[in-house]
Design a protein around this motif. Sequence first.
Motif, short mmCIF file in Angstrom:
data_model
loop_
_atom_site.label_atom_id
_atom_site.label_comp_id
_atom_site.label_asym_id
_atom_site.label_seq_id
_atom_site.Cartn_x
_atom_site.Cartn_y
_atom_site.Cartn_z
N LEU A 1 4.19 -10.05 -1.26
CA LEU A 1 5.81 -9.77 -0.23
C LEU A 1 6.12 -8.58 -0.50
O LEU A 1 6.85 -8.12 -0.07
CB LEU A 1 5.76 -11.05 -0.48
CG LEU A 1 7.13 -11.08 0.25
CD1 LEU A 1 6.70 -11.04 1.50
CD2 LEU A 1 7.98 -12.63 -0.29
N ILE A 2 6.09 -8.31 -2.63
CA ILE A 2 7.08 -7.51 -2.96
C ILE A 2 6.50 -6.21 -2.51
O ILE A 2 7.43 -5.36 -2.43
CB ILE A 2 7.48 -7.29 -4.03
CG1 ILE A 2 7.99 -8.94 -4.57
CG2 ILE A 2 8.65 -6.86 -5.32
CD1 ILE A 2 8.26 -9.34 -6.02
N LEU A 3 5.40 -5.23 -2.83
CA LEU A 3 4.77 -4.32 -2.48
C LEU A 3 4.27 -4.35 -1.21
O LEU A 3 4.51 -3.15 -0.62
CB LEU A 3 3.45 -5.22 -3.37
CG LEU A 3 3.58 -4.98 -4.99
CD1 LEU A 3 1.39 -5.15 -4.92
CD2 LEU A 3 4.03 -3.76 -5.31
N GLY A 4 4.98 -4.87 -0.06
CA GLY A 4 4.70 -4.62 1.60
C GLY A 4 3.02 -5.53 1.66
O GLY A 4 3.01 -4.74 3.02
N GLU A 5 2.25 -5.86 1.11
CA GLU A 5 0.85 -6.20 1.40
C GLU A 5 0.58 -7.31 1.94
O GLU A 5 -0.09 -8.15 2.74
CB GLU A 5 0.22 -5.64 0.75
CG GLU A 5 0.67 -4.55 0.25
CD GLU A 5 -0.29 -3.36 1.21
OE1 GLU A 5 -0.40 -4.19 2.48
OE2 GLU A 5 0.40 -2.42 1.37
N TYR A 6 2.03 -8.74 1.95
CA TYR A 6 1.79 -10.39 1.73
C TYR A 6 1.46 -11.02 3.62
O TYR A 6 0.55 -11.31 3.75
CB TYR A 6 3.04 -10.53 1.18
CG TYR A 6 3.09 -11.80 2.10
CD1 TYR A 6 2.52 -12.89 1.83
CD2 TYR A 6 3.94 -12.41 2.83
CE1 TYR A 6 1.83 -13.93 1.36
CE2 TYR A 6 3.90 -14.06 3.20
CZ TYR A 6 2.78 -14.65 2.76
OH TYR A 6 2.45 -16.23 3.23
N TYR A 7 1.67 -9.73 4.53
CA TYR A 7 1.79 -10.31 5.84
C TYR A 7 1.04 -9.76 6.40
O TYR A 7 0.34 -10.09 7.21
CB TYR A 7 2.97 -9.78 6.82
CG TYR A 7 4.18 -10.39 6.44
CD1 TYR A 7 4.88 -11.34 7.17
CD2 TYR A 7 5.65 -9.83 6.01
CE1 TYR A 7 5.69 -12.07 6.46
CE2 TYR A 7 6.39 -9.61 5.98
CZ TYR A 7 7.02 -11.44 5.79
OH TYR A 7 8.02 -11.44 5.38
N LEU A 8 -0.48 -8.60 6.31
CA LEU A 8 -1.51 -7.80 6.09
C LEU A 8 -2.26 -9.05 5.94
O LEU A 8 -3.03 -9.43 6.83
CB LEU A 8 -1.69 -6.96 5.98
CG LEU A 8 -3.09 -6.00 6.05
CD1 LEU A 8 -3.21 -6.20 7.10
CD2 LEU A 8 -3.22 -4.75 5.35
N PHE A 9 -1.94 -9.51 4.66
CA PHE A 9 -2.78 -10.77 3.92
C PHE A 9 -2.93 -11.44 4.95
O PHE A 9 -3.62 -12.04 5.03
CB PHE A 9 -2.51 -10.70 2.61
CG PHE A 9 -2.47 -11.81 1.40
CD1 PHE A 9 -4.33 -12.01 1.32
CD2 PHE A 9 -2.58 -12.99 1.69
CE1 PHE A 9 -4.55 -12.89 0.53
CE2 PHE A 9 -2.55 -14.37 1.18
CZ PHE A 9 -3.51 -14.16 0.22
N LYS A 10 -1.67 -12.56 5.21
CA LYS A 10 -1.30 -12.97 5.86
C LYS A 10 -2.44 -13.12 7.00
O LYS A 10 -2.67 -14.55 7.43
CB LYS A 10 -0.27 -14.19 5.30
CG LYS A 10 0.16 -15.72 6.14
CD LYS A 10 0.99 -15.92 6.81
CE LYS A 10 2.69 -14.14 7.65
NZ LYS A 10 1.73 -14.08 8.43
N SER A 11 -2.08 -11.91 7.63
CA SER A 11 -2.56 -12.29 8.95
C SER A 11 -4.20 -12.36 9.44
O SER A 11 -4.89 -12.57 9.83
CB SER A 11 -2.12 -10.88 9.97
OG SER A 11 -0.80 -10.37 9.43
#
Length: 279
Positions: A176-186
Amino acid sequence: MIKNIIGGIAVGIANVIPGVSGGTMMVILGIFNRMMDAISGIFKRENSNRKDDIIFIFQVLIGAAVGIVGFAKILEVLFNYYPTQTIYWFIGLIAFSIPLFLKGEMKGQRLEVIPFVCGLAIIFALEYFNPGKGKEVVNPEFPVLSVGLFIKMVIIGAVSGATMIMPGVSGSMVLLILGEYYLFKSYLANVTSFSLDVIIPLGFMAIGIAIGIIISAKLCSYFTKTHKAGFLSLILGLIVASSLVLIPFNVSYDLSLIVTSLAAVIFGGIIVLGLSKIQ
């Protein structure tokens, strides 16, 4: 077998939620030491229990996969309709886990200031140097398949795998901090579509997860045996900082949002305290 799979499901759910550590969940459920022994046992030349170790790891990972994919769907809905409250729920999960960590993992250990400050600094540095891309896109479009994407998915998988068994560190929070969480979740939420745009990146992420689990197990085993107090102090610093950097300051607050966000924090605390009773 059923107990191991159920424990894996809980660990998988924890790994999807930013701020909740899969390793801490293993400690709460009483399977952390067994997992460390099993992973170490696989690589020993002489191990009469290697088959049992492999079966145990497989059962936990099957449960984790079910928990990760299933709960990703739920988070998809939560972020669509209650994004701010969901973040505060994560914050509640982290904040209320701190006293439990002090009472459990840190019991009998003296807090070491330098490792603790280093833990704080790591999270604050990640937040400071992160450009913020990906934090505001709840449902990002899947990127075009490329070598760069595959390398990124291996790295994301390695972070997820490493933190899956490392107590106190949330891989989803780091993503989430690195800005990759939502891509991972999707990706996880759409795995049942069986689209190549989803399946291929997830395959590379699986490779990263395997690498991360092995490296994390080796590091945890080494540092808990040689530098336990310092290692736990570092983890505590990571946990404390995580609860701070997730606070959404760029949101317009009204009375309704404040009340529901506070309720979300309390609900997160209730869940953590409830899980502690399981142990």
